[in-house]
Enzyme design. Structure first.
Site, short mmCIF file in Angstrom:
data_model
loop_
_atom_site.label_atom_id
_atom_site.label_comp_id
_atom_site.label_asym_id
_atom_site.label_seq_id
_atom_site.Cartn_x
_atom_site.Cartn_y
_atom_site.Cartn_z
N LYS A 1 -4.65 14.87 -8.69
CA LYS A 1 -3.65 15.22 -9.71
C LYS A 1 -3.30 16.70 -9.67
O LYS A 1 -2.13 17.07 -9.84
CB LYS A 1 -4.16 14.81 -11.10
CG LYS A 1 -4.34 13.29 -11.26
CD LYS A 1 -3.05 12.52 -11.03
CE LYS A 1 -3.18 11.04 -11.36
NZ LYS A 1 -1.93 10.29 -11.17
N ASP B 1 0.85 -1.20 0.00
CA ASP B 1 0.00 0.00 0.00
C ASP B 1 0.88 1.24 0.00
O ASP B 1 1.48 1.59 1.02
CB ASP B 1 -0.90 -0.02 1.24
CG ASP B 1 -1.89 1.13 1.23
OD1 ASP B 1 -1.88 1.93 0.27
OD2 ASP B 1 -2.68 1.23 2.20
N TYR C 1 -9.95 12.06 -8.46
CA TYR C 1 -8.78 11.93 -9.35
C TYR C 1 -8.26 13.31 -9.77
O TYR C 1 -7.06 13.60 -9.66
CB TYR C 1 -9.20 11.12 -10.57
CG TYR C 1 -8.10 10.75 -11.54
CD1 TYR C 1 -7.11 9.85 -11.20
CD2 TYR C 1 -8.07 11.30 -12.82
CE1 TYR C 1 -6.12 9.49 -12.11
CE2 TYR C 1 -7.10 10.95 -13.75
CZ TYR C 1 -6.12 10.04 -13.37
OH TYR C 1 -5.14 9.68 -14.27
C1 BGC Z 1 -6.82 8.86 -17.43
C2 BGC Z 1 -7.33 8.18 -18.68
C3 BGC Z 1 -7.94 9.21 -19.62
C4 BGC Z 1 -6.99 10.35 -19.86
C5 BGC Z 1 -7.61 11.45 -20.70
C6 BGC Z 1 -5.89 9.98 -17.83
O1 BGC Z 1 -5.39 10.61 -16.71
O2 BGC Z 1 -6.13 7.91 -16.63
O3 BGC Z 1 -8.30 7.23 -18.31
O4 BGC Z 1 -8.24 8.60 -20.86
O5 BGC Z 1 -6.59 10.90 -18.63
O6 BGC Z 1 -8.88 11.81 -20.28
#
Ligand code: BGC
Length: 262
Positions: free
Chosen positions: A164, A67, A160
């Site tokens: 990021k 992990d 996400y």
């Molecule tokens: C994601 C992908 C996606 C891409 C563009 C990436 O960060 O992991 O799933 O296709 O971004 O949207």
């Protein structure tokens, strides 16, 4: 010819058993670096990546990282790195998840936090261990894998995008902290690359067409295109680059809908 020369560098790549991590391990090995690859649940796949790295005449080894969000697991990983490789010169924070598609009001708070833990806290945990070692040796490169979604909002994936974007600013702040110690920190922002994480989209003709339409270059990227860029960024050829996010996205960040109208 200007060679990308990483001979003698010790590289650690998290999540190296597939996708971008596997391609990165191969590219770094091709440039002469010894590579350590962490995997989560696919030891055979990781061993296959290590074997392809060894074919370039470098040392390669795999280790399970249970992990990345757990600091003691990460500490143990770096202690193993010290013993097996004698330190670390290159860290590629690649391990990551995108979570399940869920709008904010319908999302599971535990699952939401898990994405932040793996993608952001995990990268911090590894960087935390790496900088002390790199600081002592007076050199090092940390690559943090963000995404075009460091910049582009993505409905249903707010954990996400938040992780990021946070990782992008973490990279800049860390770069500012450690530049004086000879350590460079660079974020890379891949666009849509042909890997398992988005296979459900690019394997479906309609999904692929929709994706291609979002990319000015009109095609999704290949994992090697990420690996090659990372090898360059880790090399002395890129010795004056730090604290930025390098997009590797076929132009996805260029608002392709604005090619006309407006
Ligand atoms: C994601 C992908 C996606 C891409 C563009 C990436 O960060 O992991 O799933 O296709 O971004 O949207």
């Amino acid at each position: 010819m200007i060679p990308i020369d990483l001979k003698g560098r010790k590289a650690l790549i998290t999540g190296g058993e597939s996708g971008l991590g596997a391609a990165t391990a191969k590219s770094l090995a091709q440039a002469g670096a010894d590579v350590a690859i962490t995997y989560h649940d696919a030891p055979e796949a990781a061993e296959a990546v290590a074997a392809s790295a060894k074919a370039f005449g470098v040392k390669a080894a795999v280790i399970r990282l249970a992990d990345v969000a757990n600091q003691s697991d990460v500490t143990a990983l770096f202690q193993w790195m010290d013993q097996e490789f004698g330190g670390v010169d290159i860290l590629v924070n690649n391990a990551g998840i995108d979570g399940v598609h869920a709008l904010c009001g319908e999302s599971d708070p535990v699952a939401w936090r898990r994405v932040i833990d793996v993608d952001l806290v995990g990268a911090y945990n590894c960087a935390h261990e790496a900088v002390t070692r790199m600081g002592k040796s007076g050199r090092g490169v940390i690559i943090n894998t963000t995404s075009v979604h460091e910049f582009i909002p993505w409905a249903g994936y707010s954990a996400y995008t938040s992780a990021k974007a946070g990782l992008g600013m973490f990279s800049k702040t860390l770069a500012q902290e450690v530049a004086v110690q000879g350590i460079r920190v660079i974020a890379i922002a891949p666009g849509a690359i042909k890997t398992p994480i988005n296979a459900g989209v690019w394997q479906d003709p309609k999904g692929l067409a929709d994706l291609d339409a979002k990319i000015p270059m009109g095609r999704i990227g290949e994992p090697d295109e990420i690996g090659h860029t990372i090898a360059f960024l880790c090399s002395d050829l890129a010795g004056y680059i730090t604290g930025i996010t390098v997009a590797i996205d076929g132009g996805m960040l260029l608002y392709p809908d604005f090619r006309h109208g407006g």
